[in-house]
Design a protein around this motif. Sequence first.
Motif, PDB file in Angstrom:
ATOM      1  N   ASP A  11       0.708  -1.222  -0.133  1.00 14.08           N
ATOM      2  CA  ASP A  11      -0.142   0.117  -0.339  1.00 14.08           C
ATOM      3  C   ASP A  11       0.870   1.117  -0.178  1.00 14.08           C
ATOM      4  O   ASP A  11       0.462   2.645  -0.268  1.00 14.08           O
ATOM      5  CB  ASP A  11      -0.925   0.085   1.224  1.00 14.08           C
ATOM      6  N   ALA A  12       2.114   0.712   0.116  1.00 13.51           N
ATOM      7  CA  ALA A  12       3.138   2.193   0.752  1.00 13.51           C
ATOM      8  C   ALA A  12       2.475   3.790  -0.472  1.00 13.51           C
ATOM      9  O   ALA A  12       2.150   5.071  -0.143  1.00 13.51           O
ATOM     10  CB  ALA A  12       4.498   1.797   0.665  1.00 13.51           C
ATOM     11  N   HIS A  13       3.014   3.046  -1.774  1.00 12.34           N
ATOM     12  CA  HIS A  13       2.444   4.002  -2.391  1.00 12.34           C
ATOM     13  C   HIS A  13       1.140   5.057  -3.091  1.00 12.34           C
ATOM     14  O   HIS A  13       0.919   5.910  -2.975  1.00 12.34           O
ATOM     15  CB  HIS A  13       2.886   3.634  -4.070  1.00 12.34           C
ATOM     16  N   ASP A  17       0.266   8.689  -1.657  1.00 14.72           N
ATOM     17  CA  ASP A  17      -0.026   8.966  -2.302  1.00 14.72           C
ATOM     18  C   ASP A  17      -1.319  10.182  -1.926  1.00 14.72           C
ATOM     19  O   ASP A  17      -1.917  10.954  -1.478  1.00 14.72           O
ATOM     20  CB  ASP A  17      -0.805   9.150  -3.643  1.00 14.72           C
ATOM     21  N   VAL A  18      -2.297   9.069  -1.041  1.00 13.64           N
ATOM     22  CA  VAL A  18      -3.184  10.208  -0.683  1.00 13.64           C
ATOM     23  C   VAL A  18      -2.759  10.792   0.822  1.00 13.64           C
ATOM     24  O   VAL A  18      -3.988  11.947   0.663  1.00 13.64           O
ATOM     25  CB  VAL A  18      -3.983   8.997   0.382  1.00 13.64           C
ATOM     26  N   VAL A  19      -1.606  10.915   1.032  1.00 17.43           N
ATOM     27  CA  VAL A  19      -1.519  11.679   2.633  1.00 17.43           C
ATOM     28  C   VAL A  19      -1.113  12.943   1.959  1.00 17.43           C
ATOM     29  O   VAL A  19      -0.974  14.126   2.689  1.00 17.43           O
ATOM     30  CB  VAL A  19      -0.423  10.878   3.351  1.00 17.43           C
ATOM     31  N   LYS A  45       6.848  11.918   4.554  1.00 18.49           N
ATOM     32  CA  LYS A  45       5.412  11.799   4.517  1.00 18.49           C
ATOM     33  C   LYS A  45       5.837  10.510   2.656  1.00 18.49           C
ATOM     34  O   LYS A  45       5.396  11.268   1.749  1.00 18.49           O
ATOM     35  CB  LYS A  45       3.998  12.420   4.415  1.00 18.49           C
ATOM     36  N   THR A  46       6.728   9.926   2.663  1.00 17.32           N
ATOM     37  CA  THR A  46       7.212   8.960   1.384  1.00 17.32           C
ATOM     38  C   THR A  46       6.722   7.473   1.765  1.00 17.32           C
ATOM     39  O   THR A  46       6.889   7.148   2.766  1.00 17.32           O
ATOM     40  CB  THR A  46       8.889   9.335   1.440  1.00 17.32           C
ATOM     41  N   VAL A  51       6.473   2.113   5.065  1.00 17.91           N
ATOM     42  CA  VAL A  51       7.216   0.744   5.252  1.00 17.91           C
ATOM     43  C   VAL A  51       7.585   1.055   6.569  1.00 17.91           C
ATOM     44  O   VAL A  51       7.922   0.019   7.615  1.00 17.91           O
ATOM     45  CB  VAL A  51       7.991   0.554   4.362  1.00 17.91           C
ATOM     46  N   ARG A  52       8.242   1.703   7.217  1.00 23.47           N
ATOM     47  CA  ARG A  52       9.291   2.199   8.307  1.00 23.47           C
ATOM     48  C   ARG A  52       7.711   2.640   9.273  1.00 23.47           C
ATOM     49  O   ARG A  52       7.671   1.690  10.305  1.00 23.47           O
ATOM     50  CB  ARG A  52      10.166   2.925   8.343  1.00 23.47           C
ATOM     51  N   TRP A  53       7.086   3.094   9.573  1.00 25.39           N
ATOM     52  CA  TRP A  53       5.958   3.271  10.024  1.00 25.39           C
ATOM     53  C   TRP A  53       5.617   1.685  10.252  1.00 25.39           C
ATOM     54  O   TRP A  53       5.028   1.063  11.285  1.00 25.39           O
ATOM     55  CB  TRP A  53       4.585   3.988   9.935  1.00 25.39           C
ATOM     56  N   LEU A  54       5.120   0.798   8.777  1.00 26.32           N
ATOM     57  CA  LEU A  54       5.108  -0.850   9.142  1.00 26.32           C
ATOM     58  C   LEU A  54       5.609  -0.880  10.425  1.00 26.32           C
ATOM     59  O   LEU A  54       4.891  -2.032  10.723  1.00 26.32           O
ATOM     60  CB  LEU A  54       4.442  -0.437   7.616  1.00 26.32           C
TER      61      LEU A  54
END
Length: 155
Positions: A11-13, A17-19, A45-46, A51-54
């Motif tokens: 979902d990362a990209h 994009d939403v954020v 917000k990249t 992925v790091r937050w996840l």
Amino acid sequence: MIGVRCAEQRDAHAAIDVVRRSIGHLCVADHHNDHETLTTWLANKTPHDFVRWLSNADNFCVVAESNDGLLGVGVLQRRGEILLFYLAPGAQRRGIGKKIHATLEAKAVQWGLASLHLDSTVLACHFYEALGYKPMGPPVPRFGVLRCFPYVKQL
Ligand SMILES: CC(C)(COP(=O)(O)OP(=O)(O)OC[C@H]1O[C@@H](n2cnc3c(N)ncnc32)[C@H](O)[C@@H]1OP(=O)(O)O)[C@@H](O)C(=O)NCCC(=O)NCCS
């Protein structure tokens, strides 16, 4: 039909994009299109950051998804702070924010937390107040022209 589920690396990209679109287009009352403020706000917000937050076990990351793709993102930290909460432009006022929040709140209850807290944007204050949050002091300068509105909700 819109569902809320745990976020995944794939979902990362789309999530970022939403954020980024949410901040850029929906939070103008906060950043006033001030270049420096926006640049700082968007700096972490990249997809790499997502992925790091996840991969941090103390974070609970969810996305709201429709047949057309991702419409929202929420991140709760184990100490009770909602770190991130953004909808895609055009997705507001359809109950999606409420659904994301209910999922984060259920996780907070599961974690045994007594309260949730966050720093709101100008726009989101009414939303959080509708969900039972109370202001926790005056607005706080963040960076650039950005001011945050601290809120808390007892669970
Ligand atoms: C704030 C945000 C998450 C709200 O999500 P949403 O899906 O639009 O909100 P919902 O449709 O679930 O609204 C739930 C209730 O909150 C209140 N509410 C939501 N947005 C509101 C607004 N702009 N003004 C007044 N009340 C509002 C209403 O009581 C609403 O219930 P109703 O539609 O039945 O009247 C979304 O607008 C958003 O992403 N905004 C831009 C990014 C942002 O500011 N994020 C917050 C970062 S801290």
